[in-house]
Each structure stands twice: as C-alpha cells, then as structure tokens.
Design a protein around this motif. Structure first.
Motif, PDB file in Angstrom:
ATOM      1  N   TRP A  25       1.596  28.906 -13.248  1.00 24.50           N
ATOM      2  CA  TRP A  25       0.677  28.473 -12.179  1.00 24.50           C
ATOM      3  C   TRP A  25      -0.789  28.605 -12.578  1.00 24.50           C
ATOM      4  O   TRP A  25      -1.646  27.984 -11.965  1.00 24.50           O
ATOM      5  CB  TRP A  25       1.007  29.122 -10.839  1.00 24.50           C
ATOM      6  N   THR A  83      -1.758  24.547 -11.542  1.00 25.93           N
ATOM      7  CA  THR A  83      -1.859  25.245 -10.248  1.00 25.93           C
ATOM      8  C   THR A  83      -0.934  24.698  -9.147  1.00 25.93           C
ATOM      9  O   THR A  83      -0.480  25.475  -8.315  1.00 25.93           O
ATOM     10  CB  THR A  83      -3.326  25.290  -9.762  1.00 25.93           C
ATOM     11  N   LYS A 138      -8.147  30.227  -9.721  1.00 28.86           N
ATOM     12  CA  LYS A 138      -6.901  29.476  -9.956  1.00 28.86           C
ATOM     13  C   LYS A 138      -5.819  29.914  -8.979  1.00 28.86           C
ATOM     14  O   LYS A 138      -5.012  29.100  -8.516  1.00 28.86           O
ATOM     15  CB  LYS A 138      -6.445  29.659 -11.397  1.00 28.86           C
ATOM     16  N   ALA A 170      -3.705  27.625  -6.515  1.00 34.50           N
ATOM     17  CA  ALA A 170      -2.233  27.632  -6.602  1.00 34.50           C
ATOM     18  C   ALA A 170      -1.617  27.966  -5.253  1.00 34.50           C
ATOM     19  O   ALA A 170      -0.594  27.392  -4.861  1.00 34.50           O
ATOM     20  CB  ALA A 170      -1.781  28.634  -7.663  1.00 34.50           C
TER      21      ALA A 170
END
Ligand code: SF4
Length: 378
Positions: A16, A20, A200, A204
């Motif tokens: 991920w 993401t 991130k 995600a």
C-alpha cells in the motif's frame, strides 16, 4: 471483538505504500489461506512456544500438520538468534522488555494501524525488531516498512521507558540460511514516518492515489484481475519491433527487463482462471477443463514387495533403494557441532549453475574463469 487484521497492515505495507489504492481493493476480495501461509503460521507458533520456554513463561507446545524435524530444526535456528539478542540486551540494561507475538499499535502514524511483531526487544540504546520469515522468497531488512511500522508501534508503547537511540531490524530466514540486518536511528525512523509514511497512509486509508504495478503486486489479492497490472505487463506487447527479422541485442535486453514480471503475471491470471473454472464452473471462451495426466502409484507397498519376493526370482536389493538422508536432515540428526566434527571433509558444496539475473542482484558477478565454469561444463 476487535478486528484481527488492520486495513493498513504492516505485512502489506510494502504494497500500500507503493500502490495506495490497493488496500481498499484487497479489502473487497477473499483472503484465501495457502499452504505456505499455514506452514508459516505453524513455524511462528512453535517459535513462540520455544521463546516462551526460554523466558520461563507459561506455554504449551503447539501441534500442527507441519510438525517435522525440519520445522523443529529451522525454528531452533531462529530462536537461537533471538536468544543471543536477548542476552545482548541484558548487557545494555537490567530490565529489557521482550515482546513475543505482541500486538503493536502504530495508529498514531497510520489510520487504525496495528500489527503483530514476532519478537521485539526494547532496551537502552537499541530497539530490536525481529521477524521470522519461513518462506523461500528472500526478503531484505533494508528499509523494510513492515519492520519499521512495528518499531514505530513499539517505540510509541514502550519507548519512553528506555533511552533508545538505534532501531535494529532483523529478518531471519532459516531455510535460506539468511539473517538480514538493517539499522537506522530513531530520528531517521521518525522522519520517514512524518515525510513518507503518513501522507501515503492517509491516501491508502481513503482508497485514493494512483495504482502502480510492480514487484509488490506479487501477493496482492487483486494480482490476477487488476487492470493496472495487466496494462503494465501488456506494454511489452506494444513494443515496436521493426525489420530486420531477428531481434537485436538491445531488444532482447529490453524484453529481459520485463519478462520476469510478465511471466509472473501470466501465471497469476492462469491460476485464477483455472480456479474459477474448477470451483465456480466458470466458462472461458476457447477453453475447457480436462482431466490431468494420470500417474501410476502403488496402493500397498508391503504387499507388492511380498508378492515380488515370493516369486523367488528377485531379491530385496533389486526392489528397494537405499539412500542417505539429506545433508540438512543429517545435520538435524547429529546436531551442528557433531556434524562439523565428524563429517568434516566428507561433504562439499559444488558451485551453483550460473543463471542470468538483473545487474542489481546483490550476488557478485559470476567469474567464468573460476573452477565453477569447468564444473558446470563437466
Ligand atoms: S495488483 Fe498491483 S497495481 Fe493492482 S492493486 Fe494490487 S498492488 Fe496495486
């Protein structure tokens, strides 16, 4: 009941962080347990038991379908290394905290993030995060996000009791005889969490960002049906091959850079399609299910031997084969020390057959002038 798996799990973080949207995509797909995953679970359970015994904590030896001398031997190798690090921690401070199969909460940097660390040793100076990987795919500890997430969780939960300066990440792969170690400072870890991880992780969690296919697709639940991965791999088919009829060296080199991913992707699609056809009666245009090749096998070996020997024309040496057990099994049987003492000079490790790998591979380049080449040609 709290969930046993985080959406943004540490074990899937490599995926991920690179792609993401993958976490939300995977959430909707069935997580099928595999033989290898079950084998890994058995190795972890046995290791946990051995470590608890070492720490004199209550425990009961687990049993599983994977119980074998091999499982016992390889978990011993992992446990030995952990015990060394525990002893080392006691030289730095009187009361290191040893956490075995501990749930570690890193939700201060990743939404709802938590995971289970195999072994974490919190002490003055060094925080050790160890991970047992029982599989045969080599994994490096260098900048490993899974272990960095466990470290962030451990620091948040226990860091204030100790003067931790360095985080040491270790991945033990006893079946590959590999121990990969990577160290970073607490400041470097925190900086990574702020600058790279948090943005991130937020993307995600919302299922946003760009799909990005790569090596991290390997264990993604969407690997067979993901369009981004298919498009990336099908780029190869778009290569603009011109005359002459034969490929140039440059073109072959370009194909090589894509061939491994392409082959892995094609296999994933094939396995998925076959499973759907067998399990869900799925019809694929142009394909059908047939029975696989049948192989003959004995149904009663004892009876077979009895019947053949009773003819009086054959003896046992003709119908039975007798081989030494493997080197690994012999080492397990004798123990490392005795094995080294009594079998010294009686076994060898011949050079491996050369193989083509990307330049980035960490092994040194094969030297064709070495004996290895001669042995291979022989
Ligand atoms: S297969 Fe790859 S590109 Fe597709 S969702 Fe999974 S990680 Fe992302």
């Amino acid at each position: 009941m709290p969930s046993t798996h985080a959406l943004l799990s540490a074990s899937s973080s490599h995926r991920w962080l690179n792609c993401t949207p993958s976490a939300r995509i995977e959430e909707a797909l069935e997580n099928r347990s595999s033989f290898y995953a079950n084998e890994g679970t058995a190795a972890h359970a046995l290791s946990e038991h051995k470590l608890r015994e070492f720490l004199k904590l209550p425990t009961q030896r687990p049993t599983s379908d994977f119980d074998s001398t091999e499982l016992n031997y390889y978990t011993d190798r992992y446990v030995e290394h952990v015990c060394e690090l525990i002893s080392e921690a006691y030289t730095r401070c009187n009361d290191p905290r040893v956490l075995i199969e501990q749930r570690l909460d890193y939700s201060h940097v990743v939404p709802q993030g938590f995971g289970t660390g195999d072994t974490v040793i919190v002490s003055d100076q060094i925080l050790d995060v160890l991970d047992l990987k029982y599989g045969m795919v080599r994994v490096s500890a260098e900048d490993n996000p899974q272990l960095k997430l466990y470290a962030l969780g451990a620091l948040d939960m226990y860091g204030f009791f100790y003067d931790v300066q360095t985080v040491r990440l270790t991945i033990c792969q006893p079946r590959l005889d590999s121990i990969s170690v990577f160290e970073l400072s607490v400041a470097e870890l925190t900086q990574w969490a702020e600058i790279e991880l948090k943005p991130k992780a937020d993307l995600a969690f919302r299922g946003e960002g760009e799909f990005a296919a790569g090596g991290h697709c390997r264990f993604c639940r969407a690997r067979a049906t993901c369009r981004a991965r298919a498009e990336k791999n099908l780029e190869l088919a778009k290569m603009d091959f011109k005359a002459p009829a034969m490929l140039s060296d440059e073109e072959i080199a370009e194909i090589l850079t894509k061939a491994e991913d392409l082959a892995a992707w094609a296999k994933d699609v094939w396995v998925y399609a076959e499973k759907e056809a067998i399990s869900h009666d799925k019809q694929w245009t142009g394909y059908k299910l047939v029975e696989g090749t049948r192989k003959r096998k004995y149904t009663n070996e004892g009876k077979i031997a009895e019947v053949v020997l009773a003819t009086g024309q054959y003896n046992e040496s003709q119908i039975y084969t007798k081989n030494l057990i493997s080197l690994t099994a012999m080492e397990q049987l004798l123990g490392k020390k005795t094995f080294a003492e009594v079998l010294d000079g009686l076994w060898e490790k011949p050079p491996g057959k050369p193989k083509l790998v990307p330049k980035s591979h960490k092994k040194p380049e094969w030297n064709r002038n070495q004996q290895a080449k001669k042995d291979f040609e022989d």
